[in-house]
Design a protein around this motif. Structure first.
Motif, PDB file in Angstrom:
ATOM      1  N   GLY A   1     -96.474 -86.093 146.609  1.00 39.48           N
ATOM      2  CA  GLY A   1     -96.168 -84.947 145.803  1.00 39.48           C
ATOM      3  C   GLY A   1     -96.923 -84.031 146.253  1.00 39.48           C
ATOM      4  O   GLY A   1     -97.077 -82.842 145.363  1.00 39.48           O
TER       5      GLY A   1
ATOM      6  N   TRP B   1     -94.995 -80.596 145.007  1.00 40.93           N
ATOM      7  CA  TRP B   1     -94.799 -80.163 143.664  1.00 40.93           C
ATOM      8  C   TRP B   1     -95.641 -79.249 142.909  1.00 40.93           C
ATOM      9  O   TRP B   1     -96.971 -79.203 143.482  1.00 40.93           O
TER      10      TRP B   1
ATOM     11  N   GLY C   1     -98.932 -81.770 141.105  1.00 41.10           N
ATOM     12  CA  GLY C   1     -98.561 -81.839 142.570  1.00 41.10           C
ATOM     13  C   GLY C   1     -99.842 -80.920 143.281  1.00 41.10           C
ATOM     14  O   GLY C   1    -100.858 -80.370 142.524  1.00 41.10           O
TER      15      GLY C   1
ATOM     16  N   PRO D   1     -88.804 -84.525 143.942  1.00 43.10           N
ATOM     17  CA  PRO D   1     -88.451 -83.180 143.954  1.00 43.10           C
ATOM     18  C   PRO D   1     -87.013 -82.824 142.827  1.00 43.10           C
ATOM     19  O   PRO D   1     -86.937 -81.767 142.297  1.00 43.10           O
TER      20      PRO D   1
ATOM     21  N   VAL E   1     -88.709 -82.746 139.691  1.00 45.05           N
ATOM     22  CA  VAL E   1     -89.093 -81.409 139.303  1.00 45.05           C
ATOM     23  C   VAL E   1     -88.234 -80.329 138.922  1.00 45.05           C
ATOM     24  O   VAL E   1     -88.455 -79.582 137.993  1.00 45.05           O
TER      25      VAL E   1
ATOM     26  N   LYS F   1     -90.817 -85.316 133.423  1.00 44.77           N
ATOM     27  CA  LYS F   1     -91.785 -84.891 134.209  1.00 44.77           C
ATOM     28  C   LYS F   1     -93.210 -85.693 133.959  1.00 44.77           C
ATOM     29  O   LYS F   1     -93.796 -86.189 134.908  1.00 44.77           O
TER      30      LYS F   1
ATOM     31  N   LEU G   1     -94.014 -88.006 137.053  1.00 44.38           N
ATOM     32  CA  LEU G   1     -94.417 -87.682 138.328  1.00 44.38           C
ATOM     33  C   LEU G   1     -95.971 -87.780 138.625  1.00 44.38           C
ATOM     34  O   LEU G   1     -96.603 -88.249 139.931  1.00 44.38           O
TER      35      LEU G   1
END
Length: 684
Positions: free
Chosen positions: A55, A58, A64, A98, A101, A109, A113
């Motif tokens: 990540g 990000w 990220g 991605p 994102v 998210k 993530l």
């Protein structure tokens, strides 16, 4: 890119290198070919996660590191060069994260993530279907709207590591009323959901990473739609840039290349040719990453990288088989095992992520031959707009020398030479510019030739303070027209002009009709005042001349391709333009990819190894572009009725410029015997 960012990238690269080398030495993993697809090790992925290397690009607000795609490229290159087991996190880090994102809701998210970044949530990609083949828009897996979400039925195939992943990215059809590219939707699916059956598919080596995944009334909650319902095609096209544009499309067999011990001169030369191509390909990967950092989806550039990269990966295996003399053995020592892995994996290189033919279609569809724009290029075209393509020393003397082009800064000089190549105008700009860089100001002339290496035909004898030259030198561009010839003899330069006795020039021509002359010496006495110190180290003059003349070759390649694209659009066969025939479009795509590789090599030819890589790349690219352009033009292209010959003859003649291609391959091959140097010399 700022110096600070360059420094930060180097610091990151060295940290990843140190970590990976330590893991390798400790026995945490063994190097493998195709490790980003087959090397599944969740523990190793979590160790990367703890260092913040998943990540990486990000935003900070989702956990990220908010680094660039160039930073991620540095990480992935260092992992792949050692064949590290990165498959567990690869798909999620490369493309699914991605996409979340960019298109995910705040809830998606937050749900996915952080887990991806920690290495706890892993994704497989459920795109391909047996019936659809390479036609991704032809998927039949359906998702029907039901209360609270969607009900999915269908099957996906070639779904790598579905049996080991926690989640799947799923592309399904939600509406069949429009065209096939419409009505597609992306979903994020928990693989623990009821109704999912995963059946193993074993590859050629008996390894299990492929799967067929069957969906039987699988429920997906409404909040696990990624992006907009029905807009999946637009979203997935962008995602494919991440999938196709990574350096993994180049480095799948790099561990084999690094472990390849060439046993003879021919093998070292072949390894050197691979090293030259690798440098240019890694440059293309940097260009793709930079495009992503600029907020663009480089679909065509990614397709070019994959098309050329997978061909390179296969060639590594072919060369390794010939060079090592090893018997492939999955149970043997490291080299034998890597060779076996490369052989078994190679058939898939040109299939996964889009077949070679699909990539060719993408490249051809977006094919442009626009000239690079800059002030110096525009000025050059304005100056030369009324000039016909020709070989003309008088043009140089009459109009161009007074413009000072031969004393231009490097970037401008290369741009001028490219422009001359695009216009098929031959003047001694490269040679005169090189002479001006070498000789003192009081000895310069407006037109000069340079001999960087005289060859074995010249005998040099010293008698006190004098030199005596006897013999001959062949293949000297423009010598018959120049009042000054600069002869490089080690650490000094001999300045041959009308005052030096005992030498003469016999005019000749190369395939392009340009002067390619022979100089003969008959006990020519060279006095001290006819010599000056060579300000450059050994070999640098040859490298510089090779760089300058290569720029013109790249311009000629661009012009030849431009003619072919125009011809394919204007010329009709069987009632439709040539460009509409798949064979023609594929031919143009291959030529365009070779041009892109040559441009990448030229842009990165900043040192001796970079120039050597450029010459290696040009040797193949010039041949392939010329052949492709003549194939597209047909019979008219092999006559002087059409201007194509002006450019293709330049491309053929370029093979004989300076030292032959094998000289540069040998230089790279000798350096490539050291695995660390191989890696460093193929970087930027």
């Amino acid at each position: 890119m700022s110096l600070e960012l360059d420094s930060a990238l180097l610091e990151l690269r060295l940290a990843v290198r140190a970590f990976t080398e330590a893991a390798l030495e400790s026995g945490a993993f063994e190097p493998h070919c195709d490790s980003w697809m087959r090397g599944h090790d969740p523990a190793f992925s979590r160790s990367l996660a703890r260092r913040g290397w998943i990540g990486l690009t990000w935003p900070a607000e989702v956990g990220g590191a908010a680094r660039s795609n160039l930073a991620r490229l540095a990480v992935t290159e260092e992992l792949l060069r050692y064949g590290a087991p990165v498959a567990a996190h690869w798909m999620a880090d490369r493309q699914i994260g991605p996409a979340i994102v960019r298109y995910g809701t705040p809830e998606l998210k937050a749900r996915f993530l952080p887990g991806i970044i920690a290495g706890d949530i892993t994704f497989c990609v459920a795109m391909s279907e047996t019936e659809a083949g390479s036609d991704l828009a032809a998927v039949r897996t359906r998702a029907e709207a039901v209360e609270g979400g969607w009900r999915v039925n269908g099957a996906k195939v070639w779904t790598s590591h579905a049996h080991r992943s926690t989640h799947a990215y799923l592309l399904a059809r939600t509406d069949s009323s429009g065209r096939k590219h419409e009505g597609l939707t992306e979903f994020l699916l928990d693989l623990a959901s009821p109704g999912i059956t995963i059946r193993p598919i074993y590859d050629l080596g008996g390894e299990h990473h492929f799967n067929e995944v069957v969906f039987d009334d699988v429920f997906i909650p409404a909040d696990q739609v990624l992006g907009t319902v029905g807009e999946g095609w637009t979203q997935v096209t962008e995602q494919l840039s991440f999938e196709r544009g990574g350096v993994e499309r180049v480095l799948s067999t790099y561990p084999l290349l690094a472990h390849m011990s060439a046993h003879d001169a021919a093998s070292r030369r072949a390894k050197g040719q691979l090293a030259g191509r690798l440098k240019a390909l890694r440059g293309l990967a940097r260009d793709v990453a930079a495009e992503m950092d600029a907020g663009r989806a480089p679909v065509r550039e990614a397709a070019v990288l994959k098309l050329l990269g997978t061909r390179f990966e296969k060639d590594v295996v072919t060369v390794a088989r010939a060079a090592t003399g090893l018997r492939p053995d999955l149970g043997g020592d490291t080299r034998s095992r890597l060779l076996a892995e490369g052989i078994l994996a190679a058939p898939g290189f040109t299939l996964r992520g889009g077949t070679t033919e699909v990539l060719g279609t993408i490249i051809a569809r977006g094919l442009t031959t626009a000239r690079p724009r800059s002030l110096i290029r525009d000025v050059a075209r304005d100056v030369l707009r009324d000039e016909e393509p020709r070989v003309d020393s008088e043009l140089w003397v009459r109009r161009l020398a007074d413009l000072g082009w031969h004393s231009a800064e490097d970037a401008d000089l290369l741009a001028l030479l490219e422009t001359l190549g695009e216009l098929a105008i031959s003047v001694p700009l490269a040679e005169t510019a090189l002479a001006w860089a070498l000789v003192p100001p009081n000895r310069r002339m407006d037109m000069a030739a340079v001999v960087p290496e005289p060859g074995a035909g010249l005998k040099v004898t010293r008698e006190g303070e004098y030199l005596i030259l006897d013999g001959f030198i062949t293949g000297v561009p423009w010598a018959a027209y120049c009042p000054l010839v600069v002869l490089v003899l080690g650490d000094e330069l001999v300045l041959l002009d009308g005052h030096v006795m005992g030498w003469k020039v016999e005019p000749g021509h190369d395939l392009a009709g340009e002067p390619y002359d022979t100089i003969r010496f008959t006990e020519s006495l060279i006095e001290p005042h006819e010599r000056v110190p060579n300000p450059w180290p050994s070999g640098a003059v040859l490298e510089r001349l090779a760089l300058l003349r290569s720029a013109r070759t790249v311009g000629a390649m661009r012009a030849a391709l431009r003619l072919s694209v125009a011809h394919a659009g204007d010329r009709t066969q069987f009632g439709r333009p040539l460009r509409d025939f798949q064979a023609v479009s594929q031919t143009l795509a291959r030529a365009a990819a070779q041009l892109a590789l040559a441009e990448s090599a030229l842009a990165r030819a900043a040192d001796g190894y970079g120039i050597a890589a450029l010459r290696v790349v040009l040797a193949d690219a010039a041949d392939e572009v010329a052949a492709a352009c003549h194939q597209v033009h047909g019979a008219i292209g092999v006559t002087r009725e059409h201007p194509l010959h002006r450019f293709t003859r330049l491309l053929w003649a370029a093979r004989d410029d300076g030292a032959p291609a094998h000289h540069w391959a040998d230089l790279l091959g000798d350096a490539s015997a050291d695995a660390d140097l191989l890696w460093d010399l193929t970087g930027d």
